[in-house]
Scaffold this motif. Structure first.
Motif: not given
Ligand code: C2E
Ligand code: MG
Ligand code: MG
Length: 648
Positions: A228-231, A235-238
């Motif tokens: 969840d955190k990685a997804i 949004a912030r880091h490509p």
């Protein structure tokens, strides 16, 4: 006795004629005497403490109370004070720390104190792990009381002895100060130790809640939280992430043969291997049983990097493992779901990796398949299923053909038709990615029908330009085989296309034939009656039971790539040699599939495999490539296919 005869200060002063020095010597002598006296009464102090404890503990005899080893602390602490008095050292930090650490060590060691309520309810100490030893308030309270009882009784004994020996009040005061100081710091140390133990217990419990107890890897909850955190981070880091679902092939048989202890040993060894293969920052988890999941983050070229990382895990699983003195060879099926954007849910990604892994299993195990989870899609399976409907209608499904070579004549023996989806946005999608969806959505029968008809049509078309004895192999799914009308459909296709039945090979994977409880014997006979050839695909990945070879009317055995690779790598040709001999005894032709290296080629030829297929000789290619190379060959120039045959 002489030792107890303490000179008065005046006597001392007169004897040495120096009042300051005499005063100091006298104090020292008094301290030594008091120290010895205290040492001699160590048992009394212990008895006083036990008496206090006895008053507070219900239903315990004095003997039971006295038997407990915790009383060592009182004598150790008394000895420390007595020692300090006798050696004359000042009560510095080191002394106090020493006494305090002795006290806290005794206080926190895993001793069950009879009468302690927390200890009463708990199992006997020898059955408890360190972390389970009660660190409840009652124990701390009791030990604090003990400290205070010890302090009071030691001070009492010191006062009695000082009175008896005529010790000056200032010497007595310094002794009781020391007792007080050591009692205080012992309690502080003890409290600190308890805090540390509670903290450690807390950490161990939270570790247990988030990790698999057998292997120490992350568990499902931790992995999903990380995912969840990685997804969110996407949004912030490509960049991209990928989830690899790894299932060991035939793990059940390890448990059956080596027992659960052997199985556990293997899982632990496998977990350690996997953990050593992932990069720092990635997460390796075990979901239970023989299922492992890896989360790869910060991928710049997600599909490529995830594929390479998953291959690394796949290779690690394939290394021989020694369990109970035996070399065990394992393989793994790996499904990888790659995510390039934040618009998806963790459950979806997990489901994709899981289904991809199952697709690998169904298609014969022991390999890696990578799928991409599209961004902005709703339920992915639904999207893919409806896309597949359209694919059929719009002609997006295509066949690639992989040549197979006769090892004796070094010539092309035939082709295998392999399905691809030429997706308008995503490019060529491999079959392992969409066949499971087609099977679940009921589309596989229609798709399989198209494949059969298209492959037969192509084979007949090539008859004009190619040798007429080239065979066409078509893969058949379990769904098709379970359909009662399949044999008559095959008959219709043969008639419609003009295909020679003897040139058509239907490949059915070993796991389909034996995996479910459906009895395919009669359908195989009906197909055989049409005159087509039947082949068992991916042999050696499933049950590898040779008994069924006699039961089913098959013509060919395709030995799986995993088997071929293993034999060439480990050099143990006995099993494969026996398989080839048995197949030949039963009149079956043996195909070695997935031959990638010259060494593998030499091995399978030496073992007597009749036909070879693999990337070393040719990858699956579009039909135009085959037309092209044939026309070149017919033009007298060496064609790529002909060149490839030189390897044989
Ligand atoms: P399969 O029938 O065992 O086909 C062989 C697979 O191994 C193919 O993968 C082929 O590209 C790959 N392969 C060939 N040589 C080598 C090699 O040297 N090394 C390696 N690593 N791989 C090699 P592909 O095309 O991705 O197909 C995967 C599976 O999907 C097939 O395994 C088959 O079970 C299934 N499949 C493909 N087309 C169809 C179809 O039309 N119908 C059905 N039911 N299944 C299909
Ligand atoms: Mg096949
Ligand atoms: Mg195969």
């Amino acid at each position: 006795m002489k030792v107890w005869a303490i000179p008065s200060m005046e006597e001392r002063a007169a004897a040495v004629g120096d009042s300051t020095g005499a005063d100091e010597q006298c104090r020292e002598a008094q301290r030594v005497a008091l120290g010895r006296a205290l040492e001699a009464r160590s048992d009394d102090i212990q008895r006083i403490c036990q008496g206090k404890f006895f008053e507070q503990s219900e239903g315990l005899s004095r003997e039971e109370v006295a038997r407990n080893s915790m009383w060592d602390i009182t004598s150790v602490a008394v000895a420390a004070i007595a020692n300090w008095l006798q050696t004359g050292g000042v009560a510095g930090h080191r002394d106090r720390d020493r006494i305090a650490s002795l006290g806290s060590a005794a206080a926190t060691r895993e001793t069950v104190i009879p009468g302690d309520r927390a200890a009463h309810d708990a199992p006997p100490v020898e059955h408890r792990a360190r972390s389970e030893v009660p660190a409840g308030s009652l124990s701390v309270a009791l030990l604090t009381k003990l400290n205070l009882w010890w302090k009071d009784s030691t001070c009492l004994v010191l006062a009695e002895e000082a009175a008896r020996l005529g010790i000056s009040p200032s010497v007595l005061q310094s002794a009781t100060d020391m007792v007080e100081a050591s009692c205080n710091s012992s309690m502080v140390q003890m409290a600190k130790r308890y805090d540390a133990e509670l903290q450690e217990l807390h950490e161990r419990l939270s570790h247990l809640a988030l990790h698999d107890p057998l292997t120490g890897l992350a568990n499902r909850s931790l992995l999903l939280a990380q995912l969840d955190k990685a997804i969110d981070r996407l949004a912030r880091h490509p960049g991209g992430l990928a989830l690899a679902f790894i299932d060991l092939d035939n793990f059940k048989s390890v448990n059956d043969v080596m027992g659960h202890a052997g199985g556990d040993e293997l899982l632990m060894a496998m977990a350690a291997r996997f953990a050593s293969q992932v990069r720092p920052g990635d997460t390796m988890a075990r979901f239970g049983g023989d299922e492992f999941v890896a989360l790869f983050e910060d991928l710049t070229d997600p599909v490529k990097e995830a594929g390479a990382l998953a291959e690394r895990l796949h290779r690690a699983a394939g290394e021989p493992i020694e369990i109970a003195g035996e070399q065990v060879y394992m393989t793994a099926s790996v499904g990888v779901a790659v995510v390039a954007g934040p618009d998806c849910r963790s459950g979806e990604v997990l489901a994709r990796a899981d289904t991809t892994m199952y697709a690998v299993k169904r298609a014969g195990r022991n390999r890696v398949a990578v799928v991409e989870v599209d961004k902005g899609q709703g339920p992915i399976r639904f999207a893919m299923a409806s896309g597949l409907h359209r694919a059929l209608e719009r002609g997006e499904l295509v066949l690639a053909y992989q040549p197979a070579y006769s090892s004796k004549e070094s010539t092309v023996a035939g082709f295998e038709a392999l399905l691809r989806w030429d997706h308008p946005d995503r490019g060529m999608i491999p079959p392992l990615e969409f066949i499971p969806v087609a099977e679940e959505s009921g589309l596989m029968i229609a798709i399989g029908a198209w494949v059969l008809e298209e492959a037969c049509r192509q084979a007949v078309a090539w008859r004009g330009t190619l040798r007429s004895d080239l065979r066409m192999a078509v893969n058949v799914s379990g769904r098709q085989l379970a359909d009662a009308s399949f044999p008559s459909f095959v008959g219709d296709v043969l008639t419609r296309t003009g295909m020679n039945p003897d040139m058509l090979v239907l490949e059915i994977t070993e796991s389909i034939l034996l995996g479910e409880h459906t009895d395919y014997e009669s359908v195989l006979r009906e197909l055989k009656d049409l005159g087509v050839r039947l082949s068992i695909d991916d042999f050696g990945t499933g049950y590898s039971s040779l008994a069924y070879l006699r039961r089913f009317p098959v013509d060919q055995l395709k030995v799986d790539r995993g088997f071929v690779k293993d034999v060439a790598e480990h050099g143990d040709t006995r099993i494969m040699g026996a398989v080839v001999r048995l197949a030949h005894d039963l009149g079956l032709e043996v195909v070695a599939e997935g031959v990638e290296t010259k060494r593998e080629l030499a091995t399978v030829k030496e073992l007597g495999c009749d036909v070879v297929q693999g990337y070393l000789l040719s990858r699956p290619v579009p039909p135009s490539c085959i037309d092209q190379s044939l026309s070149k060959a017919s033009g007298g120039k060496p064609s790529s296919l002909v060149m490839m045959t030189k390897l044989l």
